[in-house]
Design a protein around this motif. Structure first.
Motif, PDB file in Angstrom:
ATOM      1  N   ASP A  34       0.802  -1.219   0.000  1.00 36.56           N
ATOM      2  CA  ASP A  34       0.000   0.000   0.000  1.00 36.56           C
ATOM      3  C   ASP A  34       0.834   1.267   0.000  1.00 36.56           C
ATOM      4  OD1 ASP A  34      -2.484  -1.391   0.053  1.00 36.56           O
ATOM      5  OD2 ASP A  34      -2.165  -1.815   2.177  1.00 36.56           O
ATOM      6  N   LYS A  35       2.066   1.220   0.505  1.00 37.28           N
ATOM      7  CA  LYS A  35       2.897   2.434   0.515  1.00 37.28           C
ATOM      8  C   LYS A  35       3.210   2.889  -0.904  1.00 37.28           C
ATOM      9  CE  LYS A  35       7.435   0.176   1.003  1.00 37.28           C
ATOM     10  NZ  LYS A  35       8.016   0.693  -0.254  1.00 37.28           N
ATOM     11  N   ASP A  36       3.278   1.934  -1.839  1.00 37.96           N
ATOM     12  CA  ASP A  36       3.478   2.276  -3.241  1.00 37.96           C
ATOM     13  C   ASP A  36       2.172   2.215  -4.022  1.00 37.96           C
ATOM     14  OD1 ASP A  36       6.199   2.621  -2.854  1.00 37.96           O
ATOM     15  OD2 ASP A  36       6.650   0.523  -3.258  1.00 37.96           O
ATOM     16  N   GLY A  37       1.080   2.033  -3.289  1.00 44.65           N
ATOM     17  CA  GLY A  37      -0.247   1.997  -3.891  1.00 44.65           C
ATOM     18  C   GLY A  37      -1.076   3.153  -3.363  1.00 44.65           C
ATOM     19  N   CYS A  38      -2.145   2.824  -2.650  1.00 44.79           N
ATOM     20  CA  CYS A  38      -3.116   3.840  -2.266  1.00 44.79           C
ATOM     21  C   CYS A  38      -2.647   4.777  -1.164  1.00 44.79           C
ATOM     22  CB  CYS A  38      -4.423   3.170  -1.861  1.00 44.79           C
ATOM     23  SG  CYS A  38      -4.273   2.047  -0.463  1.00 44.79           S
ATOM     24  N   LEU A  39      -1.484   4.536  -0.568  1.00 46.18           N
ATOM     25  CA  LEU A  39      -0.956   5.436   0.460  1.00 46.18           C
ATOM     26  C   LEU A  39       0.053   6.443  -0.090  1.00 46.18           C
ATOM     27  CD1 LEU A  39      -0.337   3.088   3.545  1.00 46.18           C
ATOM     28  CD2 LEU A  39      -2.047   4.885   3.327  1.00 46.18           C
ATOM     29  N   GLN A  40       0.315   6.422  -1.383  1.00 43.86           N
ATOM     30  CA  GLN A  40       1.450   7.194  -1.889  1.00 43.86           C
ATOM     31  C   GLN A  40       1.211   8.688  -2.014  1.00 43.86           C
ATOM     32  OE1 GLN A  40       2.086   6.997  -6.468  1.00 43.86           O
ATOM     33  NE2 GLN A  40       1.218   5.015  -5.914  1.00 43.86           N
ATOM     34  N   ASP A  41      -0.031   9.136  -2.084  1.00 44.22           N
ATOM     35  CA  ASP A  41      -0.321  10.551  -2.334  1.00 44.22           C
ATOM     36  C   ASP A  41      -0.752  11.278  -1.069  1.00 44.22           C
ATOM     37  OD1 ASP A  41      -0.059  10.642  -5.307  1.00 44.22           O
ATOM     38  OD2 ASP A  41      -1.689   9.180  -5.180  1.00 44.22           O
ATOM     39  N   ILE A  42      -0.441  12.547  -1.021  1.00 41.67           N
ATOM     40  CA  ILE A  42      -0.817  13.373   0.124  1.00 41.67           C
ATOM     41  C   ILE A  42      -2.235  13.948  -0.010  1.00 41.67           C
ATOM     42  CG2 ILE A  42       0.010  15.589  -0.803  1.00 41.67           C
ATOM     43  CD1 ILE A  42       1.217  16.138   1.966  1.00 41.67           C
ATOM     44  N   HIS A  43      -2.767  13.986  -1.217  1.00 40.71           N
ATOM     45  CA  HIS A  43      -3.971  14.763  -1.521  1.00 40.71           C
ATOM     46  C   HIS A  43      -5.196  14.364  -0.698  1.00 40.71           C
ATOM     47  CE1 HIS A  43      -1.181  14.984  -4.823  1.00 40.71           C
ATOM     48  NE2 HIS A  43      -1.832  15.990  -5.365  1.00 40.71           N
ATOM     49  N   TRP A  44      -5.463  13.061  -0.620  1.00 37.97           N
ATOM     50  CA  TRP A  44      -6.667  12.627   0.087  1.00 37.97           C
ATOM     51  C   TRP A  44      -6.524  12.739   1.599  1.00 37.97           C
ATOM     52  CZ3 TRP A  44      -7.201   7.602  -3.293  1.00 37.97           C
ATOM     53  CH2 TRP A  44      -7.697   7.955  -4.558  1.00 37.97           C
ATOM     54  N   THR A  45      -5.287  12.863   2.099  1.00 32.93           N
ATOM     55  CA  THR A  45      -5.107  12.944   3.551  1.00 32.93           C
ATOM     56  C   THR A  45      -5.806  14.171   4.132  1.00 32.93           C
ATOM     57  OG1 THR A  45      -3.029  14.201   3.461  1.00 32.93           O
ATOM     58  CG2 THR A  45      -2.873  11.779   3.377  1.00 32.93           C
ATOM     59  N   ASP A  46      -5.893  15.258   3.359  1.00 35.37           N
ATOM     60  CA  ASP A  46      -6.568  16.451   3.872  1.00 35.37           C
ATOM     61  C   ASP A  46      -7.890  16.710   3.148  1.00 35.37           C
ATOM     62  OD1 ASP A  46      -5.807  17.426   1.416  1.00 35.37           O
ATOM     63  OD2 ASP A  46      -4.749  19.178   2.181  1.00 35.37           O
ATOM     64  N   GLY A  47      -8.392  15.703   2.441  1.00 39.42           N
ATOM     65  CA  GLY A  47      -9.705  15.821   1.806  1.00 39.42           C
ATOM     66  C   GLY A  47      -9.724  16.567   0.494  1.00 39.42           C
ATOM     67  N   SER A  48      -8.592  16.602  -0.212  1.00 43.99           N
ATOM     68  CA  SER A  48      -8.551  17.318  -1.495  1.00 43.99           C
ATOM     69  C   SER A  48      -9.103  16.451  -2.630  1.00 43.99           C
ATOM     70  CB  SER A  48      -7.121  17.764  -1.806  1.00 43.99           C
ATOM     71  OG  SER A  48      -6.673  18.694  -0.868  1.00 43.99           O
TER      72      SER A  48
END
Length: 491
Positions: A394-408
């Protein structure tokens, strides 16, 4: 005049947003980890202040009165942009705004450690809270705007863009992109390629990056370069903050990241001074913003003529080696190799990464899938689009981006819209000014002058479709993007 009163109100908001941007930059670059909870609270309070400022009851009267005043054409557009921001703010209750800011800050901070640890289980409850609040916001916005939930979020980043238009655009890309990826890989398979040999000291990489930023016209009196876990461009026009991340074994990663963020920064620094503290003087959309970063990174920096200018700089900072030969560097910077990581993706496969995320975030917001289903859906679409799997990674999959962490949610389509706009701008520029090769070799300044005249100075005085139509002679269309990829990668 009520218009003047509104202008003063929004200038005050700009100052608060400036403070918020610098707090966010500091959180990502310098803040000690123990300060995160206090910073989250402080930024949450600031977000509420900004929100409450736009919910001031007197604004409704000001807007009603201003519409009756004698305004210039530019002031009329400015009033409309202020009204759009006011409308957006009044859609959401203050408690929801604060909750979203807090949840996003906590999720993003935790993500920095959870992603390297491949800890999906630890991330899930934090992400579920962000998603739940984002859905609440989407519902409120959708009801107010008469749009679908996802389109109401897309409107924040791409005013006027709708998912049905994206579906048509991305459907066209899907019809030819997979075949092009295969063709290019077949063509490149037999080409010689030398990898630069490291290590490349971080301080020397930084010096190289600063030199290239200067070449690209960055104004260091109004901006700076730092390091963060995820590269970004923040701040405001007068105070632009760029970040990158370094890898001592890969000089290209940070350099291209710096060039990309410099494109964002030049757009910010080129916005009209007279208007930049009002909504009308700020970036038109994230798609237009991305068009500038991708113009710098893809249209310019990966062009053989630009690489020829880079080669001696690489040798001066790191010493001569065969891999730094311009022809080899050109092959290296245009190598097509499907991979798991979006930010490291080549120009040809990058749109596949965006279409994958678009499909997922649209379905998450519309309630067609849940957060717990994300790893499985991600793995499935990665296999469909690029023939790669991420099961258990998942670190190279669905966890790789920062965008969804703050609801973007609604942001990701901007990247591919930006690539398409950038190709259209490059095509129009060459029709008017001559080939990019000639411009890069001897008249690089004219490239920036064209962007200043046709994109930067207009800020939000034109809507996106009018801006692109006026600059490029046609509205949003992927034809120039396809032609660019075919020419660069297949000759």
């Amino acid at each position: 005049m009520s218009y003047n009163a509104l202008s003063q109100h929004f200038e005050q908001r700009y100052h608060l947003q400036h403070l918020g941007a610098i707090c966010g930059w500091d959180q990502a670059t310098m803040m000690p980890s123990g300060g995160n909870e206090a910073r989250a609270e402080a930024m949450g309070t600031l977000a509420v202040l900004c929100h409450q400022q736009l919910q001031d009851p007197k604004l409704a009267d000001f807007f009603a009165a201003a519409k009756q005043e004698s305004l210039t054409s530019q002031q009329t557009v400015s009033l409309a942009e202020m009204s759009r921001q006011w409308r957006d703010a009044t859609m959401l209750p203050t408690d929801l705004v604060r909750a979203m800011s807090l949840a996003g800050s906590r999720c993003e901070h935790a993500w920095r450690n959870l992603r390297p640890a491949n800890d999906w289980a630890g991330y899930l409850p934090l992400f579920e809270e962000v998603l739940n609040l984002s859905r609440q916001a989407a519902s409120a916005r959708a009801e107010a705007l008469g749009l679908s939930r996802y389109d109401s979020l897309l409107e924040q980043f791409e005013p006027g863009m709708r998912s049905d238009r994206l579906d048509t655009l991305f459907g066209d890309l899907k019809s030819w992109l997979p075949g092009l990826i295969i063709q290019v890989q077949d063509k490149q398979r037999g080409e010689p390629l030398l990898q630069p040999k490291g290590p490349f000291a971080i301080e020397q990489q930084r010096s190289l990056g600063l030199e290239v930023m200067a070449m690209l016209g960055f104004d260091f009196d109004h901006g700076r370069l730092d390091v963060s876990a995820h590269p970004f461009c923040g701040g405001v026009s007068e105070d632009v903050r760029l970040t990158t991340r370094y890898n001592e074994q890969d000089v290209a990663q940070a350099l291209m990241g710096i060039i990309h963020e410099t494109g964002h920064a030049r757009y910010e620094q080129g916005l009209p001074t007279l208007w930049r503290r009002l909504p009308v003087g700020q970036a038109r959309s994230m798609g237009v913003h991305e068009s500038q970063s991708l113009f710098f990174e893809m249209q310019l920096a990966r062009h053989p003529a630009f690489i020829t200018r880079l080669a001696p700089l690489l040798e001066r900072h790191f010493g001569a080696q065969p891999a730094f030969a311009p022809d080899n560097m050109a092959r290296l910077y245009t190598r097509v190799n499907p991979g798991l990581i979006r930010v490291d993706a080549d120009e040809v496969t990058y749109p596949a990464h965006i279409m994958l995320r678009y499909e997922i975030e649209r379905d998450l917001i519309e309630g067609k899938m849940e957060a717990r289903d994300l790893p499985e859906r991600w793995d499935q679409l990665m296999q469909d689009y690029l023939g790669l799997g991420t099961k258990g990674n998942d670190k190279d999959g669905c966890l790789q981006d920062i965008h969804w962490t703050d609801g973007s949610f609604g942001y990701f389509p901007s990247y591919t819209l930006g690539a398409i706009y950038a190709a259209q701008q490059a095509a129009a520029m060459q029709q008017q000014q001559g080939s990019l090769e000639q411009l890069i070799e001897s008249q690089l300044h004219t490239v920036f002058e064209w962007l200043q005249d046709n994109i930067w100075q207009h800020a939000s005085l034109l809507d996106t479709d009018k801006l692109i139509q006026q600059a490029c002679g046609q509205p949003l269309d992927a034809t120039a993007f396809k032609q660019h990829l075919m020419q660069r990668y297949l000759g």
